[in-house]
Design an enzyme around this catalytic site. Sequence first.
Site, short mmCIF file in Angstrom:
data_model
loop_
_atom_site.label_atom_id
_atom_site.label_comp_id
_atom_site.label_asym_id
_atom_site.label_seq_id
_atom_site.Cartn_x
_atom_site.Cartn_y
_atom_site.Cartn_z
CB THR A 9 -31.87 48.88 86.73
OG1 THR A 9 -32.81 48.04 86.06
CG2 THR A 9 -32.30 49.07 88.17
CE LYS A 66 -35.54 46.81 86.83
NZ LYS A 66 -35.96 45.43 86.62
CE LYS A 99 -27.33 48.32 88.83
NZ LYS A 99 -27.74 48.43 87.42
#
Lengths: 292, 292, 292, 292
Positions: free
Chosen positions: A95, A171, A240
């Site tokens: 990711t 995503k 994050k």
Amino acid sequence: MKVAFLGLGNMGSAIAPHLIEAGHQLAVYNRTRSKAEQLEAAGARIASTPGDAAGDVDVVITMLADDHALEEVVYAEGGVLDALPRDAVHVSMSTISVSLSRRLADSHRERGQRYVAAPVFGRPEAAAAAKLFVVAGGPAADIERCRPLFDAIGQKTFVIGDDAPSANVVKLTGNFLITTVIEALAEATALVRKSGVNPDAFLEILTGSLFTAPVYRTYGQMVAADRFEPVGFRMPLGLKDNRLLLAAAEEASVPMPMANLVHDRFVTALAQGMTDADWAAIARISFKNAGL
Amino acid sequence: MKVAFLGLGNMGSAIAPHLIEAGHQLAVYNRTRSKAEQLEAAGARIASTPGDAAGDVDVVITMLADDHALEEVVYAEGGVLDALPRDAVHVSMSTISVSLSRRLADSHRERGQRYVAAPVFGRPEAAAAAKLFVVAGGPAADIERCRPLFDAIGQKTFVIGDDAPSANVVKLTGNFLITTVIEALAEATALVRKSGVNPDAFLEILTGSLFTAPVYRTYGQMVAADRFEPVGFRMPLGLKDNRLLLAAAEEASVPMPMANLVHDRFVTALAQGMTDADWAAIARISFKNAGL
Amino acid sequence: MKVAFLGLGNMGSAIAPHLIEAGHQLAVYNRTRSKAEQLEAAGARIASTPGDAAGDVDVVITMLADDHALEEVVYAEGGVLDALPRDAVHVSMSTISVSLSRRLADSHRERGQRYVAAPVFGRPEAAAAAKLFVVAGGPAADIERCRPLFDAIGQKTFVIGDDAPSANVVKLTGNFLITTVIEALAEATALVRKSGVNPDAFLEILTGSLFTAPVYRTYGQMVAADRFEPVGFRMPLGLKDNRLLLAAAEEASVPMPMANLVHDRFVTALAQGMTDADWAAIARISFKNAGL
Amino acid sequence: MKVAFLGLGNMGSAIAPHLIEAGHQLAVYNRTRSKAEQLEAAGARIASTPGDAAGDVDVVITMLADDHALEEVVYAEGGVLDALPRDAVHVSMSTISVSLSRRLADSHRERGQRYVAAPVFGRPEAAAAAKLFVVAGGPAADIERCRPLFDAIGQKTFVIGDDAPSANVVKLTGNFLITTVIEALAEATALVRKSGVNPDAFLEILTGSLFTAPVYRTYGQMVAADRFEPVGFRMPLGLKDNRLLLAAAEEASVPMPMANLVHDRFVTALAQGMTDADWAAIARISFKNAGL
């Protein structure tokens, strides 16, 4: 196929064995070598560097912690970019930011290499059960070449189109939606608990009527029980991903107030020492604020 | 059973016929008489006042627009409270405030009457198909007496316990969760659209992986298509329910930032003239803000 | 003193003349040379490169648009870092990130050079009138050496202490406070206008009672009149400063919900084409949302 | 003038003595009689009921805790509405809802009485020093009749126009602005503290440059010292005013996200047991969230 697999963290170490089981020839690399050794017994070759792993393969899969880790592995001298053969495919499963994905697409194109962004949905348990969902972006032919790999590790592959970074947008946005579910369940549960309603009964109503999706069951149980173990996805990773989403949103000029709210939850959680908790533990902030 | 049904709006007029079909003897009342006349053909008796309807029944069901409408019907001289026989049950299906529900429970107890709060989940289409979800709160014996009625109109009944107002808390909180889904999908869709991702493809990924719940399909299609018709639940009702939730939350000392965010969406929608739109059209505010 | 001044944008071109007037010997550099030429007439020497400007001075002042511009000027080969004499001072007046300020402090220390962070408060009008407020961070002796320069351009200098980046924290936080004033006035004015209260009368009450500060007068007049000209500080710079603040806050683990709200205002403003407007024009979003 | 003063809480008991000093003939009423007795020594007559106080006066001033208390005093049988002579003025100084103010204007008009809304800005210390700011709304002639009273208790009177409830809008909006200052200072101070900047030094910079207003000094000192005593305005009153503002905003269709944020701070504060703290203590929530 000859496959290199770089990155054996929580997710990578659960995914890689399925590729060996499916008959692929695997070279693995991990910064901490001990994690790689567990795969050696199963038949993988341990590579000493990313370049060593990627030098003679059809596909290199990267599953690393963040942009920084991936950049190092790809762009360092003798790294993936230097070592990967022409026409071989880099499948980026991490990711990462939309902008790094775009840069990778460009870099590989210039070298005559292929690039597919294929981030996955699912916690480590799903990875261990080969039940991930794969979202693949990139040229159709390249995705088709990788499909046997995706089939080996996931329950379903969605093809989002030619533009690889679009898969990363999907995503990050999907992860954002998961965080909205956690936060919404947290606020809702704080209210029902303080109103004298049993949170398990409440959850049963939700998941038995309009909110039947797995994401409401998984996180709903954690939130209702106020127990956030085992830790599937650590708090700093949650922050994050949220940060990457907000960066993509700012670049695209899209205000996302719910993402801001979740951002503050993650920051608060870290400020209060919840660094090693599962990201769903942001629910505790709603509980605390309500005096529970 | 002998049943009175008060309130034949979008929801009530879709629910009442199922009671007749199930063989119950129905008296209906609606402020605007024409709506009641449609049920007369099906065998209902038209009552001239709420008291006239509730005077000789086992159960009176109320399905009215808001606290004010229900208070009038119940507390006016000669209203439900005065007319309902001892031991008969008032089933309150409207989405009302927790505090009014508590007051109703008290009022009926003092009169030797029964009170069950039984708000429902489902849009008018679901009501027409007898597919509602019923959340019932109140003494177990009273709920059991009403179960044949619930079975006639819904696909499932959840019993939340002895405390009737708890059912209202659950209903308001459930509606809140729906609004968080709408808002989250709106922000997410604004981002994917501006990032060049097809919103229908995005929705297919969501509903084919982690977000399989009906609520994501129903509202996801509206949001992806930027089309919010037919109007199942009007904007001002959305704001009303949000207001009731925030009042319950304030009373219980529970901060709910997501509910505030949705509140502002409803207020903005009304300020911009979207009074007759479906509540899901708050998604348009995210689209506008993103310059779409 | 011999002074180099790098960066002649809105602020720099209003500040630099005061240094010449105060008798200092000035070398100026600007990427677009034409802006420097206006100062040549007043006695400044035009330098051809940043290194050329900084090669033989007591102090080099940088007043550039953002981190990127400053990094280029300082870290490029032959840039400020290479050219500045030992013991000479780099006074960084730009509004930059706390992390870049920290890196600059380190870099200059390693070279035996001095570094003072001295961001300023005040719009271009204030700069032109030598009425800025200077917030200086760094070793006391170095700040004292620069004091004549600060006195020439501002009405007051605040010394924040030895740690230079602290001055940048103060500057970013101060700008954040200004944005909260703009946003609060916007929401307040939307309400009073829709309630039939004259916004000028309202502003007079505020600034005549508890809110006497200049910031309420300056921005209050813009907001009350719904007119945001002349443009003193462009929207993208507002977003930039907000982004730097949020980065500093995230690094320090401090959630700042008001900063998030303002962030969304800036993003919305840019999405809606207000790129060239003054940052105070975010007030228009509150007006629009209220249907004004 | 003959004046009745109803309500001798924190504010009322600090205001009333100034009216006696200015030579007016005062009748006072308070639910808890002991508070009234303190004024008896100074020359006030203690009335046994609101109606007894208001029966024979030129002006009746009400300074009560909330809508409910004021409604009781005015609308109860034998209350102010029944007792006040024709052409006498009811000056409502309490911070009440816009809708109640509108209702009072109507009620008094129907009785041939006068109504002026005259809420005040200032904490109890300011009231004790006769330094309040008065915002008066109502017919000009009626306001002029009351001006000697306003002059006796305040440092300045602002006339907002004929529409009395407009004064209440201004008061509620002014209070909202104060809360935004508190919250903004709290977030800012959390950041500077965690960045190693002395909060007193920070405050000195603010109040010595752009933020010179009293409101920044008063609350800035509390926030910087993390000490919120003496308690001038209790937390539940802060929430009450916020609620009235949000109600007025919703009625006028104005979304106010900053007001929502502050709302959550008050609710959180109460949930965590800060009921007896000054409203500025909401700053502690920012401190806690940042791990301070």
